[in-house]
Design an enzyme around this catalytic site. Structure first.
Site, PDB file in Angstrom:
ATOM      1  N   SER A 125       1.013  -1.403  -0.004  1.00  0.00           N
ATOM      2  CA  SER A 125       0.046   0.059  -0.091  1.00  0.00           C
ATOM      3  C   SER A 125       0.841   1.284  -0.063  1.00  0.00           C
ATOM      4  O   SER A 125       0.233   2.473  -0.176  1.00  0.00           O
ATOM      5  CB  SER A 125      -0.746   0.131   1.158  1.00  0.00           C
ATOM      6  OG  SER A 125      -0.153  -0.076   2.724  1.00  0.00           O
ATOM      7  N   HIS A 136      -2.792  -3.069  -5.754  1.00  0.00           N
ATOM      8  CA  HIS A 136      -3.251  -2.510  -4.235  1.00  0.00           C
ATOM      9  C   HIS A 136      -4.417  -2.752  -4.179  1.00  0.00           C
ATOM     10  O   HIS A 136      -5.268  -1.827  -4.592  1.00  0.00           O
ATOM     11  CB  HIS A 136      -2.581  -1.154  -4.109  1.00  0.00           C
ATOM     12  CG  HIS A 136      -2.956  -0.561  -2.899  1.00  0.00           C
ATOM     13  ND1 HIS A 136      -3.284   0.777  -2.539  1.00  0.00           N
ATOM     14  CD2 HIS A 136      -2.912  -1.214  -1.750  1.00  0.00           C
ATOM     15  CE1 HIS A 136      -3.474   0.879  -1.443  1.00  0.00           C
ATOM     16  NE2 HIS A 136      -3.584  -0.326  -0.773  1.00  0.00           N
ATOM     17  N   GLU A 182      -5.627  -0.518  -7.320  1.00  0.00           N
ATOM     18  CA  GLU A 182      -4.679   0.387  -7.995  1.00  0.00           C
ATOM     19  C   GLU A 182      -3.659  -0.404  -8.766  1.00  0.00           C
ATOM     20  O   GLU A 182      -2.897  -1.384  -8.070  1.00  0.00           O
ATOM     21  CB  GLU A 182      -3.723   1.461  -7.022  1.00  0.00           C
ATOM     22  CG  GLU A 182      -4.702   2.296  -6.394  1.00  0.00           C
ATOM     23  CD  GLU A 182      -4.036   3.196  -5.453  1.00  0.00           C
ATOM     24  OE1 GLU A 182      -4.194   4.368  -5.602  1.00  0.00           O
ATOM     25  OE2 GLU A 182      -3.386   2.608  -4.494  1.00  0.00           O
ATOM     26  N   ASN A 199      -3.753   7.172  -1.489  1.00  0.00           N
ATOM     27  CA  ASN A 199      -3.237   7.608  -0.281  1.00  0.00           C
ATOM     28  C   ASN A 199      -2.410   9.206  -0.549  1.00  0.00           C
ATOM     29  O   ASN A 199      -2.388   9.754   0.682  1.00  0.00           O
ATOM     30  CB  ASN A 199      -2.287   6.905   0.180  1.00  0.00           C
ATOM     31  CG  ASN A 199      -3.048   5.517   0.700  1.00  0.00           C
ATOM     32  OD1 ASN A 199      -4.152   5.482   1.486  1.00  0.00           O
ATOM     33  ND2 ASN A 199      -2.708   4.275   0.765  1.00  0.00           N
TER      34      ASN A 199
END
Length: 654
Positions: free
Chosen positions: A124, A145, A157, A196
């Site tokens: 991640s 991900h 992802e 993120n």
């Protein structure tokens, strides 16, 4: 160079923790053979039991096409890494989030996996490029991900390392699609990838503001939830995920850490998992903010920094605006994507805010991204300007919509799909506006009938997306919204095809249609009363005219769901049919609507709708006038001739 990669049939998942066994489960559900490996037999046995439990729950909810046993049979477990990967077409590593551990795993996988296997990490936050250095085939390594929990979260992802080939990434993308998930490309190996990277400021910027005494925790959470419509406040979210997680990500990246975050980590008050974080969970009520706490918080400051991060990603060719928005909706649960929200705010407003913050504080995070500056200087300032991160249609024709899909076929059937399955097709302000725009801009002469449906397999529409109306003036919501009026008054027959939940504003949309068909598994209701509200899009008035007084009031007053069978018995819908018969029933209705006499259908709809609010005499007069007019049309001549010749009429609408 990477060998030609085969079709994927067998997938090895390395790591049987929460993410690993979740990835194994969704992969097996999609029909792949899966080998799940971890270092200890107890770990893999427990993981297999978790998979069995989850499959049973999915079966109880009708979410599996096979028996749980049949799906579970495709998963085998082992503690032998070489055995796990020796026949794998795709290896997905889901081990501890430590670079050295992952590199050790990939070194072993490289030696044991077939030369043409695809090698993926579920990391991640770690560099795909650094992980790939442990192999002799970095061009075959990529990031996949998944988000936690993989069974529920739709996003994956697909991340390039520096040497990842397009062929490798494309095959990973296609695999993600094949297991029923939504992939987005992350074309450069940047820290935080997409979600993120943009989510970081959502949590860190309020922490800086609280640390400086410029806001309170409750004020920040209340404003972002109740004024801006996010599903959870930044401090509430940090408590849920663990304050230490964000702390260590920032520390490893060399990014400044807000003092309040450092203080919580130092005191080991890390959130829910320790019983106390920004809120008290052991002796307190946890997140206890309300709408009354929201006033005075500078939410533009937070959203400006988030938009700036998005601009960096677009400008650096890491991801497209569409990919970012998809990622934030599906990965973070945001009501709309960050790029689209920035376009709504106006990019020149965001740029001015960033420049003001940079001048006041001097911090690097406020320095405007080059791409953001370029957009503003080119006049591409957002939705009102016709272009920002996205392009917006400003003409008279239907636009390029992002919350609805539509198609108009040669027979004149206009199909409209509410396309927000991750939010159960909740009706946001944007979705409502797009339906209105479509109905007002499509050429009525080309349309014979309109069908509305919901994307996915869970809901027609589960109601209004309250978050989408969070900043609306109450005076604007005191009248029925334009979308329900536009549907009800559209001059062609409209049909709602309902499969799943049809609640609140979703039911109001269905009631605005002329006809309603539903699967027997569907549920109907007006839950607004449980929120201290009432149906505000015409639901009370259409229900009271459609049902008996007692049934309409029961539906509204009690706020409970009713079954499709009861809805049909009450007269709320036209038919409730078994799922396997639904498509055929819809087709039969549609065939009658598109082949019917267009002028007669339009006049019949108008006379019936308007006559319902008139006296009987007035309604009969309207009917008589319409009948007389129809006698002058070519369609009547065609209908009469077809009847005499015992053939099907071919109405032209003249």
């Amino acid at each position: 160079m990477a060998a030609d990669q085969p079709e994927i049939a067998t997938v090895a998942v390395l790591g049987a923790g929460t993410m690993g066994h979740g990835i194994a489960e969704v992969t097996a559900i999609a029909g792949y053979d899966v080998v799940l490996r971890d270092i200890d037999e107890d770990i893999v046995e427990n993981a297999y039991s978790e998979i069995e439990w989850s499959l049973d729950k999915l079966a109880e909810k009708g979410r599996l096409d096979e028996t749980p046993d049949d799906v579970a049979a495709r998963v085998v477990t082992t503690t032998d890494l070489e055995a796990a990967v020796s026949d794998a077409d795709l290896v997905i590593e889901a081990g501890p989030e430590q670079l050295s551990v992952k590199q050790d795993i990939f070194e072993s996988v490289d030696a044991a996996a077939p030369d043409d296997a695809l090698l993926a990490t579920n990391s991640s936050s770690l560099s795909i490029t650094e992980i790939a250095t442990a192999t002799e085939r970095p061009d075959s390594v990529l990031g996949l991900h998944f988000f936690n929990p993989p069974v529920k979260m739709d996003l994956v992802e697909v991340i390039y390392g520096e040497q990842t080939t397009d062929e490798t990434a494309e095959q990973g993308y296609e695999f993600v699609e094949s297991i029923g998930k939504t992939p987005i490309y992350v074309r450069k190996d940047v820290r935080g990838f997409v979600v993120n990277s943009v989510l970081g400021p959502f949590m860190s910027e309020p922490a800086w503001m609280v640390s400086a005494g410029e806001a309170t925790i409750r004020q920040a959470d209340a404003a972002m939830v109740h004024k801006r419509g996010y599903p959870m406040g930044p401090f509430e979210l940090s408590d849920l995920t663990g304050i230490d997680i964000g702390y260590h990500v920032r520390k490893e990246a060399g990014t400044p850490i807000p003092p309040i975050m450092a203080e919580k980590v130092e005191n080991q008050t890390l959130g829910r998992k320790t019983g106390e974080g920004y809120y008290d969970y052991d002796d307190g009520d946890g997140p206890d903010y309300g709408p009354e706490d929201a006033d005075g918080f500078d939410h533009l400051r937070v959203e400006a920094v988030m938009a700036n991060e998005a601009a960096k990603l677009v400008g650096d060719n890491v991801a497209t605006p569409d990919a970012i928005d998809t990622g934030m909706r599906l990965g973070a649960g945001f009501p709309e994507g960050t790029c689209r929200r920035a376009d709504d705010i106006a990019l020149d407003t965001i740029l001015e805010k960033l420049r003001t913050l940079h001048e006041e504080y001097g911090d690097a995070r406020y320095e405007p991204a080059d791409y953001l500056v370029e957009l503003v200087e080119a006049g591409h300032t957002g939705k009102d300007a016709g272009r920002g991160f996205h392009e917006y249609d400003t003409g008279d024709d239907p636009g390029d919509y992002h919350t609805i899909n539509w198609a108009l076929d040669d027979d004149g059937l206009l199909e409209v799909e509410l396309d927000r399955p991750s939010r159960m097709n909740a009706i946001s302000e944007t979705l409502a506006d797009e339906v209105v725009d479509l109905l007002s801009s499509v050429d009525d002469d080309d349309v014979r009938a309109v069908v509305f449906a919901g994307a996915g397999d869970r809901a027609f529409s589960a109601g209004a997306d309250i978050s989408g109306f969070a900043d609306r003036d109450p005076a604007q919501t005191s009248e029925p919204t334009a979308v329900f009026t536009a549907v009800a008054e559209y001059p062609r027959p409209t049909l709602a095809c309902i499969d799943g939940y049809c609640l609140g504003a979703g039911l109001e949309l269905a009631l605005a249609c002329d006809l309603r068909l539903a699967t027997t598994d569907s549920e109907f209701g007006f839950p607004e009363i449980t929120l201290g509200l009432l149906p505000g899009g015409g639901g009370t008035q259409r229900a009271i005219r459609m049902l008996t007084d007692a049934r309409a009031k029961e539906l509204v007053f009690r706020g409970e769901h009713i079954s499709a069978e009861r809805a049909a018995d009450w007269g709320l819908i036209n038919r409730a049919v078994e799922a396997e018969e639904f498509d055929a029933t819809v087709e039969a209705f549609v065939d009658d609507l598109v082949s019917g006499a267009p002028i007669a259908l339009r006049k019949a709809k108008r006379v019936m709708n308007e006559g319902a609010d008139q006296s009987l005499d007035a309604g009969l007069e309207m009917e008589s006038q319409a009948f007389a007019l129809l006698l002058t049309t070519d369609d009547v001549k065609e209908g009469t001739a077809a009847f005499a010749a015992d053939r099907e009429p071919e109405f032209e609408g003249t």
